[in-house]
Write an enzyme that holds these catalytic residues in place. Sequence first.
Site, PDB file in Angstrom:
ATOM      1  N   GLY A 267      -1.024  -1.331   9.128  1.00 25.65           N
ATOM      2  CA  GLY A 267      -0.143  -0.129   8.649  1.00 25.65           C
ATOM      3  C   GLY A 267       0.636   0.014   9.493  1.00 25.65           C
TER       4      GLY A 267
ATOM      5  N   ASN B 249       0.530  -1.009  -0.462  1.00 27.95           N
ATOM      6  CA  ASN B 249       0.125   0.162   0.124  1.00 27.95           C
ATOM      7  C   ASN B 249       0.719   1.430   0.111  1.00 27.95           C
ATOM      8  OD1 ASN B 249      -2.963   1.840   0.857  1.00 27.95           O
ATOM      9  ND2 ASN B 249      -3.419  -0.250   1.240  1.00 27.95           N
TER      10      ASN B 249
ATOM     11  N   LYS C 195       5.624  -8.402  20.112  1.00 26.08           N
ATOM     12  CA  LYS C 195       5.617  -9.610  21.711  1.00 26.08           C
ATOM     13  C   LYS C 195       4.324 -10.514  20.160  1.00 26.08           C
ATOM     14  CE  LYS C 195       7.551  -7.354  24.805  1.00 26.08           C
ATOM     15  NZ  LYS C 195       7.336  -6.051  26.472  1.00 26.08           N
TER      16      LYS C 195
ATOM     17  N   ARG D 116      13.018  -8.545  16.327  1.00 24.46           N
ATOM     18  CA  ARG D 116      12.631  -9.582  16.666  1.00 24.46           C
ATOM     19  C   ARG D 116      12.419 -10.641  15.899  1.00 24.46           C
ATOM     20  NH1 ARG D 116      14.409 -10.609  23.175  1.00 24.46           N
ATOM     21  NH2 ARG D 116      14.540  -8.967  23.192  1.00 24.46           N
TER      22      ARG D 116
ATOM     23  N   ARG E  86      -0.301 -15.183  19.970  1.00 27.13           N
ATOM     24  CA  ARG E  86      -0.558 -16.757  19.403  1.00 27.13           C
ATOM     25  C   ARG E  86      -0.026 -16.863  18.609  1.00 27.13           C
ATOM     26  NH1 ARG E  86      -5.454 -17.055  16.646  1.00 27.13           N
ATOM     27  NH2 ARG E  86      -6.942 -15.027  16.424  1.00 27.13           N
TER      28      ARG E  86
ATOM     29  N   HIS F 191      23.484   1.615  12.671  1.00 25.82           N
ATOM     30  CA  HIS F 191      24.532   2.914  13.253  1.00 25.82           C
ATOM     31  C   HIS F 191      24.898   2.704  14.582  1.00 25.82           C
ATOM     32  CE1 HIS F 191      23.691   5.566   9.352  1.00 25.82           C
ATOM     33  NE2 HIS F 191      21.962   5.459   9.725  1.00 25.82           N
TER      34      HIS F 191
ATOM     35  N   ALA G 267      -0.959  -3.118  13.334  1.00 23.30           N
ATOM     36  CA  ALA G 267      -1.401  -2.554  13.112  1.00 23.30           C
ATOM     37  C   ALA G 267       0.224  -1.644  14.172  1.00 23.30           C
ATOM     38  CB  ALA G 267      -1.969  -1.277  12.355  1.00 23.30           C
TER      39      ALA G 267
END
Length: 186
Positions: free
Chosen positions: A138, A81, A176, A162, A179, A111, A156
């Site tokens: 988004g 998008n 995080k 990670r 599920r 950096h 979103a």
Amino acid sequence: MNEFEKMISGLTFDGADKGVSAVRDQATALQAILNQTVVDDLRTPLLRQLFKRFGEGSIVRPPFSCEFGQTVEIGDNTFMNMNVLMLDGASISIGNNVMIGPNTHFYTASHPMDYRQRRGWTTRCQPIVIEDDVWIGGNVAITQGITIGARSVIAANSVVTRDVKPDSLYGGCPAKFIRTLTENFD
């Protein structure tokens, strides 16, 4: 090894090098035309020129921004998008049937934490991999060195710092595990 090869290999490189600047300038010129072209059939040849690979049936909505383009591979039937931004000093590989929401940012560059090294604009880049059938909501930021596993969903407004396992829902800042995803639509 030239500076562009160092960059895409994850080594420290000179971002002001003439060879690196030439690739960046070519991408900037193509994007100026691309972002003024609204018909997808006219945009596709430009996207194929900009990217290392641009798959069949894929769509990138304007405006779109990247730094180099030649480090980006996009699979088949993928949709990005508007306002996607790619700092693509390392490869960004996006699989087939991926949906990417507006204002999503991909950051392969980083950096040093040491301010003295940053004064020299020291940069290191690591690749980002988005596997098949991923949905990225988004306003998501994806940081360097990340792989998002197949069929996963990123909520979103998340910041992905990670790796994401396949078939997982992740969200938040930092993102995080929420599920495991199943075949039903809940």
